[in-house]
Design an enzyme around this catalytic site. Structure first.
Site, mmCIF file in Angstrom:
data_model
loop_
_atom_site.group_PDB
_atom_site.id
_atom_site.type_symbol
_atom_site.label_atom_id
_atom_site.label_comp_id
_atom_site.label_asym_id
_atom_site.label_seq_id
_atom_site.Cartn_x
_atom_site.Cartn_y
_atom_site.Cartn_z
ATOM 1 N N ASP A 131 18.464 32.460 20.110
ATOM 2 C CA ASP A 131 17.662 33.065 19.058
ATOM 3 C C ASP A 131 16.654 32.067 18.500
ATOM 4 O O ASP A 131 16.971 30.884 18.321
ATOM 5 C CB ASP A 131 18.580 33.549 17.932
ATOM 6 C CG ASP A 131 17.823 34.193 16.798
ATOM 7 O OD1 ASP A 131 17.333 35.322 16.978
ATOM 8 O OD2 ASP A 131 17.703 33.559 15.734
ATOM 9 N N GLU A 156 27.690 23.077 34.744
ATOM 10 C CA GLU A 156 29.034 22.577 35.038
ATOM 11 C C GLU A 156 29.943 23.693 35.554
ATOM 12 O O GLU A 156 31.000 23.420 36.144
ATOM 13 C CB GLU A 156 29.676 22.003 33.768
ATOM 14 C CG GLU A 156 28.999 20.762 33.212
ATOM 15 C CD GLU A 156 29.561 20.389 31.842
ATOM 16 O OE1 GLU A 156 30.538 21.043 31.395
ATOM 17 O OE2 GLU A 156 29.026 19.449 31.224
#
Length: 563
Positions: A227, A272
């Site tokens: 956002d 990851e």
């Protein structure tokens, strides 16, 4: 409990399950935005919740979406519709529990639908433990260094530290009160006073957000929507706005260069994890080159295209926006995103029916007239236009039903934009009214109890707009969306990245996708002859009107042709 409509969808359209193992799924995904409070109520209290979303997952499967983006579902005082987050590691009790969220993520994935969550890095709630600790600790404390506290200007610190202007209009600083009742320091909030801005120069802020990312990635989310992604970093000198333009990256609180290090760190966290987890930025910038920087290969995967969403119903304006968007994205190899509306923007059916069919927050006013018949025709055409463009597509809940913007009574409005405008702006609640699912009167099947009112009132004339009614009408907006998304999924031309413009008239947007598919939108006042073609794949106007030699596309219509 699943409704009969959802059961019917499951049986009818098993092809709607997208692949779950495609590492490039995000490049052409159809992503459905869920504003939880207004999607579906499973508990029966008139407020949407996660139980309601889980019950309606078959509906989203039948619609043909690849992912769901959830607006903030965290505990919040709701000073700004959930964008004032109190705890990022839990679910607001009004919506359910963390366990329900975990089940929802897995239930959706079992149907081939990924989950994208909302993270708000610029600010938190004033009820967040960090801010409460900062208030208690007092001036000069380590707790206050996570925010932007300042003693103020003037002899007694009575003047605000800067002249920055809020995104919600009004001031950006609020003064605290000391324990003895005397005026204290000021703190910065680019939005409401209940949303204090975080200091992203502080290592605690960076570590905390990376931990939050891992918390939700561990629970199976496929991506994060960021956002107000261009706002978090501020110039620590807190300079005043000088009213002139700034050199790129030097504005006191917008699009500063330091942001990119933050998002590179976030990208490393996502990388990851197994599978493709995506970063999607809400980036409002006019500078194309600056916008593109967020899409570099080691930063965000995609960013919202607000330019397209705010354009008027004009072939020149929309073509210019499409071309700008494709040009911006090409150097980075990133896909464009196509968005017609969201939880902040006037719905297309209403917007496109107005004399000024563009969108700008500053121009929102009560009583603005609209022609809903014209707006609906244009919204149908716009949906097909967006679905034919290369890249990903976002659908805000209810747009697939052709819901209009609701002008709510002033006494039920909750949106702070309304109040901070002095009551002039109707705010954003008009596009957040709960969805109608079935029945002939409110609450239209929104929850299990027909006598429980929804948190925002629904209009009395929505019976024909319910999911149930539209599922039985082959000419409805819902049927058009389902057909368009099915063709988009099945037609290899619409998965191609190429777009070639065709010149069919000044008021026509026409382009070829792949080898044999042409999309044609007539934005002018008179019908336009169809080019030579083998068959009509889909049209936003009745297909019967396009049959035979000499067929012409009516105004405010889109057609997909096989050529």
């Amino acid at each position: 409990m699943r409704s009969s409509v959802d059961t019917e969808v499951l049986a009818r359209d098993s092809r709607a399950v997208p692949a779950t193992d495609d590492p490039l799924w995000w490049r052409s995904a159809v992503i459905y935005q869920v504003y939880v409070r207004s999607f579906a109520d499973g508990s029966g209290d008139g407020t949407g919740d996660l139980a309601g979303v889980r019950q309606r997952l078959p509906y989203l499967k039948g619609l043909g979406v690849d992912a769901i983006w959830f607006n903030p579902w965290y505990p919040s005082p709701m000073a700004d519709g959930g964008y004032d987050v109190q705890d990022y590691r839990d679910i607001d009790p009004r919506f359910g529990t963390l366990e329900e969220a975990e089940l929802l993520i897995q239930d959706a994935l079992a149907l081939g639908i990924r989950t994208i969550i909302d993270i708000v890095p610029n600010h938190i709630s004033d009820q967040h433990p960090w801010f409460q600790a900062a208030l208690a600790a007092g001036p000069g404390s380590p707790e206050r260094e996570r925010f932007w506290f300042h003693p103020g200007k003037g002899e007694n610190g009575d003047e605000m530290p800067t002249n920055w202007v809020s995104s919600f209009q009004g001031d950006t600083w609020t003064r605290t009160t000391n324990p003895d009742g005397t005026p204290g320091e000021w703190y910065l909030h680019l939005f409401t006073p209940q949303q204090p801005d975080l200091n992203w120069n502080h290592p605690d802020v960076r570590r905390e957000h990376e931990d939050i990312l891992r918390f939700w990635l561990d629970r199976g989310v496929a991506g994060v929507r960021i956002d107000s992604a261009a706002l978090p970093v501020k110039d620590p000198a807190l300079p005043p706005l000088n009213g002139s333009s700034y050199a790129p990256g030097t504005h006191p609180h917008l699009d500063r260069d330091e942001l990119h290090d933050i998002y590179r760190d976030w990208r490393r966290v996502l990388d990851e994890y197994d599978g493709t987890r995506v970063l999607v930025g809400e980036v409002w910038l006019d500078d194309a080159e600056r916008f593109a920087r967020y899409l570099r290969p080691d930063e965000m995967h995609t960013a919202f295209n607000f330019d397209f969403m705010t354009q008027p119903w004009s072939a020149t304006a929309l073509r210019g926006s499409i071309q700008r968007t494709l040009t911006e994205h090409e150097p980075m190899g990133a896909p464009a995103t196509w968005v017609l509306s969201n939880h902040d923007v006037t719905r297309p059916v209403t917007r496109y029916g107005r004399s000024d069919s563009a969108f700008a927050f500053a121009r929102k006013r009560f009583g603005t007239p609209t022609d809903l018949a014209r707006g609906t025709a244009r919204a149908r055409a716009a949906a097909m236009l967006a679905a034919a463009l290369p890249g990903s597509m976002y659908i805000y809940q209810g747009d697939e039903l052709g819901l209009p913007e609701v002008e709510l009574p002033r006494d039920v409005i909750e949106d702070p934009m309304h109040f901070r405008s002095g009551g002039v702006d109707p705010g954003r609640d008009g596009c957040r009214v709960p969805l109608p699912w079935a029945g002939t009167r409110a609450p239209y099947g929104f929850g299990p109890d027909p006598d429980v009112a929804t948190w925002l009132p629904q209009p009395p004339d929505w019976a024909d707009l319910t999911v149930d009614a539209q599922a039985r009408d082959a000419a409805s907006m819902l049927s058009l969306y389902r057909a368009a998304l099915r063709i988009r999924r099945e037609n290899p031309d619409l998965r191609d990245d190429r777009l070639h413009w065709l010149e069919l008239g000044a008021d026509v947007l026409a382009f070829r996708r792949g080898e044999r598919t042409v999309s044609m939108t007539n934005l002018g006042p008179v019908p336009v002859p169809l080019p030579a073609h083998r068959r009509v794949q889909l049209a936003s106007t009745p297909m019967s009107s396009l049959a035979g030699s000499g067929a012409a596309l009516p105004p405010d219509s889109t057609v997909w042709l096989e050529v």
